[in-house]
Design a protein around this motif. Structure first.
Motif, mmCIF file in Angstrom:
data_model
loop_
_atom_site.group_PDB
_atom_site.id
_atom_site.type_symbol
_atom_site.label_atom_id
_atom_site.label_comp_id
_atom_site.label_asym_id
_atom_site.label_seq_id
_atom_site.Cartn_x
_atom_site.Cartn_y
_atom_site.Cartn_z
ATOM 1 N N GLY A 1 0.737 -1.336 0.044
ATOM 2 C CA GLY A 1 -0.153 0.017 0.112
ATOM 3 C C GLY A 1 0.679 1.140 -0.045
ATOM 4 N N TYR A 2 2.171 1.268 -0.478
ATOM 5 C CA TYR A 2 2.775 2.244 -0.245
ATOM 6 C C TYR A 2 2.856 3.042 -1.816
ATOM 7 C CZ TYR A 2 5.238 1.276 3.955
ATOM 8 O OH TYR A 2 5.318 1.311 5.349
ATOM 9 N N ARG A 3 2.699 4.444 -1.791
ATOM 10 C CA ARG A 3 2.632 5.153 -3.212
ATOM 11 C C ARG A 3 3.682 5.006 -4.020
ATOM 12 N NH1 ARG A 3 -0.453 10.645 -1.473
ATOM 13 N NH2 ARG A 3 -2.419 9.432 -0.629
ATOM 14 N N SER A 4 4.824 4.635 -3.370
ATOM 15 C CA SER A 4 6.049 4.680 -4.276
ATOM 16 C C SER A 4 6.919 3.563 -3.592
ATOM 17 C CB SER A 4 6.919 6.082 -4.561
ATOM 18 O OG SER A 4 7.505 6.386 -3.555
ATOM 19 N N ARG A 5 7.849 3.137 -4.340
ATOM 20 C CA ARG A 5 8.925 2.185 -4.082
ATOM 21 C C ARG A 5 10.101 2.839 -2.816
ATOM 22 N NH1 ARG A 5 13.331 1.804 -5.817
ATOM 23 N NH2 ARG A 5 13.771 -0.476 -6.202
ATOM 24 N N ALA A 6 9.966 4.245 -3.349
ATOM 25 C CA ALA A 6 11.034 5.031 -2.630
ATOM 26 C C ALA A 6 10.826 5.186 -1.078
ATOM 27 C CB ALA A 6 10.859 6.767 -2.967
ATOM 28 N N ALA A 7 9.510 4.577 -0.638
ATOM 29 C CA ALA A 7 9.217 4.355 0.898
ATOM 30 C C ALA A 7 10.362 3.483 1.558
ATOM 31 C CB ALA A 7 8.064 3.788 0.789
ATOM 32 N N TYR A 8 10.737 2.486 0.572
ATOM 33 C CA TYR A 8 11.720 1.376 1.263
ATOM 34 C C TYR A 8 13.204 1.795 1.592
ATOM 35 C CZ TYR A 8 7.701 -1.525 0.509
ATOM 36 O OH TYR A 8 6.549 -1.861 0.213
ATOM 37 N N LYS A 9 13.149 3.124 0.763
ATOM 38 C CA LYS A 9 14.637 3.963 1.222
ATOM 39 C C LYS A 9 14.649 4.372 2.549
ATOM 40 C CE LYS A 9 14.236 6.018 -3.031
ATOM 41 N NZ LYS A 9 14.921 7.017 -4.268
ATOM 42 N N LEU A 10 13.406 5.208 2.843
ATOM 43 C CA LEU A 10 13.371 5.703 4.030
ATOM 44 C C LEU A 10 13.314 4.778 5.065
ATOM 45 C CD1 LEU A 10 13.226 8.239 5.632
ATOM 46 C CD2 LEU A 10 10.560 8.103 5.602
ATOM 47 N N ILE A 11 12.522 3.654 4.821
ATOM 48 C CA ILE A 11 12.498 2.325 5.661
ATOM 49 C C ILE A 11 14.156 1.772 6.273
ATOM 50 C CG2 ILE A 11 11.782 0.184 6.171
ATOM 51 C CD1 ILE A 11 9.194 0.708 4.471
ATOM 52 N N GLU A 12 14.719 1.665 4.974
ATOM 53 C CA GLU A 12 16.014 1.211 5.297
ATOM 54 C C GLU A 12 16.963 2.032 5.778
ATOM 55 O OE1 GLU A 12 15.454 -1.875 1.217
ATOM 56 O OE2 GLU A 12 16.736 -0.014 1.253
ATOM 57 N N LEU A 13 16.995 3.362 5.762
ATOM 58 C CA LEU A 13 17.561 4.251 6.604
ATOM 59 C C LEU A 13 17.234 4.446 7.852
ATOM 60 C CD1 LEU A 13 17.765 7.217 3.873
ATOM 61 C CD2 LEU A 13 19.651 5.706 4.468
ATOM 62 N N ASP A 14 16.238 4.231 8.094
ATOM 63 C CA ASP A 14 15.703 4.177 9.569
ATOM 64 C C ASP A 14 15.929 2.947 10.205
ATOM 65 O OD1 ASP A 14 13.972 5.512 11.587
ATOM 66 O OD2 ASP A 14 12.648 3.852 11.384
ATOM 67 N N ASP A 15 16.003 1.935 9.569
ATOM 68 C CA ASP A 15 16.537 0.809 10.258
ATOM 69 C C ASP A 15 17.750 0.786 10.749
ATOM 70 O OD1 ASP A 15 14.020 -0.539 9.833
ATOM 71 O OD2 ASP A 15 14.639 -1.784 7.953
ATOM 72 N N LYS A 16 18.722 1.521 9.804
ATOM 73 C CA LYS A 16 20.199 1.730 10.170
ATOM 74 C C LYS A 16 20.608 2.825 11.326
ATOM 75 C CE LYS A 16 24.878 1.857 8.075
ATOM 76 N NZ LYS A 16 24.992 0.797 8.490
ATOM 77 N N PHE A 17 19.504 4.006 11.008
ATOM 78 C CA PHE A 17 19.930 5.179 11.980
ATOM 79 C C PHE A 17 18.888 5.600 12.752
ATOM 80 C CE2 PHE A 17 22.150 5.751 7.955
ATOM 81 C CZ PHE A 17 23.624 5.710 8.231
ATOM 82 N N SER A 18 17.847 4.863 12.996
ATOM 83 C CA SER A 18 16.682 5.015 13.840
ATOM 84 C C SER A 18 16.496 6.504 14.318
ATOM 85 C CB SER A 18 17.175 4.455 15.147
ATOM 86 O OG SER A 18 17.322 2.994 15.091
ATOM 87 N N PHE A 19 15.600 7.101 13.406
ATOM 88 C CA PHE A 19 15.217 8.620 13.515
ATOM 89 C C PHE A 19 13.683 8.701 13.446
ATOM 90 C CE2 PHE A 19 16.864 7.797 9.044
ATOM 91 C CZ PHE A 19 15.778 8.152 8.580
ATOM 92 N N VAL A 20 13.096 7.783 13.065
ATOM 93 C CA VAL A 20 11.504 8.152 12.575
ATOM 94 C C VAL A 20 10.773 7.837 13.989
ATOM 95 C CG1 VAL A 20 9.297 7.497 11.414
ATOM 96 C CG2 VAL A 20 11.725 7.596 10.166
#
Length: 249
Positions: free
Chosen positions: A54-73
């Motif tokens: 249900g994400y509007r773009s595949r770009a969502a996973y870039k933020l998910i993966e960055l957050d998995d590594k840096f924990s900011f969301v």
């Protein structure tokens, strides 16, 4: 958006449906480049995953993966999304942290998102920063930017134009983030330039570059992650010991 539109990124190729690679026939009215783009989309696992989840773009996973590594969301309370259209990054914020306030801006229209205030205007407009803060209702502790200038096919020019957007986004972050806040922005091959890095090192405890797995291997994009905003009143003008290594994962 023009001067702030999210570009789709991600892994190259991938298996098609049922593990088979789908080929797209070149239509009479479709260019070879358009056919290649469509074929890549049909065979991109991130595209299929975004559709399924249900994400509007595949770009969502870039933020998910960055957050998995840096924990900011998850710990953010107020978020500004620069270049929000089509809304994938704000969707991630709302899913991971539904209590966070979110305001986004883009020159291109963005379909409404529950819990997100969306401004359709150019971030480069002098009135944009105040409009964003008014929409958010408070100072942000997280500023995320997937803005990229429309490419012209000349690597150095494309890099400089996107760096210009990143510098403007960084200026907004430095002027408005609360102490301890985080700034994330897209840059291109070569990473953030020295002037931008100096600004970030001076104002944040750590500064790193990362290329998330969802960013295509052939894409020149990188992200700069600046965490631990020092605040505007501490008088600290030193660069500190910021880590600027590249993480290609």
């Amino acid at each position: 958006m023009s001067g702030g539109k999210k570009k789709s990124g991600g892994t190259s190729g991938g298996s098609g449906r049922g593990g088979l690679f789908e080929r797209v026939k070149t239509a009479k009215r479709r260019s070879v480049s358009s056919t290649r783009w469509l074929q890549r989309q049909l065979n991109d696992p991130y595209v299929r995953r975004a559709q399924a989840e249900g994400y509007r773009s595949r770009a969502a996973y870039k933020l998910i993966e960055l957050d998995d590594k840096f924990s900011f969301v998850k710990k953010a309370r107020a978020v500004v999304d620069l270049g929000i259209t089509p809304g994938g990054w704000s969707q991630v914020v709302r899913k991971v942290n539904p209590r966070a306030k979110v305001a986004g801006i883009d020159l291109l229209p963005c379909e409404p998102l529950e819990g997100v205030e969306i401004l359709t205007m150019d971030f480069m407009d002098d009135a944009a920063p105040d409009a964003l803060l008014q929409a958010l209702g408070t100072a942000p502790d997280l500023v995320i930017s997937d803005m990229a200038a429309n490419t012209v096919g000349h690597a150095q020019t494309d890099h400089l134009r996107t760096i210009g957007l990143a510098e403007t986004a960084a200026d907004f972050a430095v002027q408005n983030l609360v102490k301890g806040g985080t700034f994330i922005a897209k840059v291109f091959a070569g990473g953030a330039d020295k002037q931008l890095l100096d600004v970030l090192k001076r104002n944040f405890t750590t500064v790193k570059h990362a290329k998330p797995p969802a960013s295509r291997k052939g894409s020149p994009e990188l992200y700069v992650i600046a965490q631990g905003f020092k605040g505007r009143d501490d008088g600290d003008t030193t660069h500190g010991d910021a880590d600027t290594h590249l993480d290609d994962q």
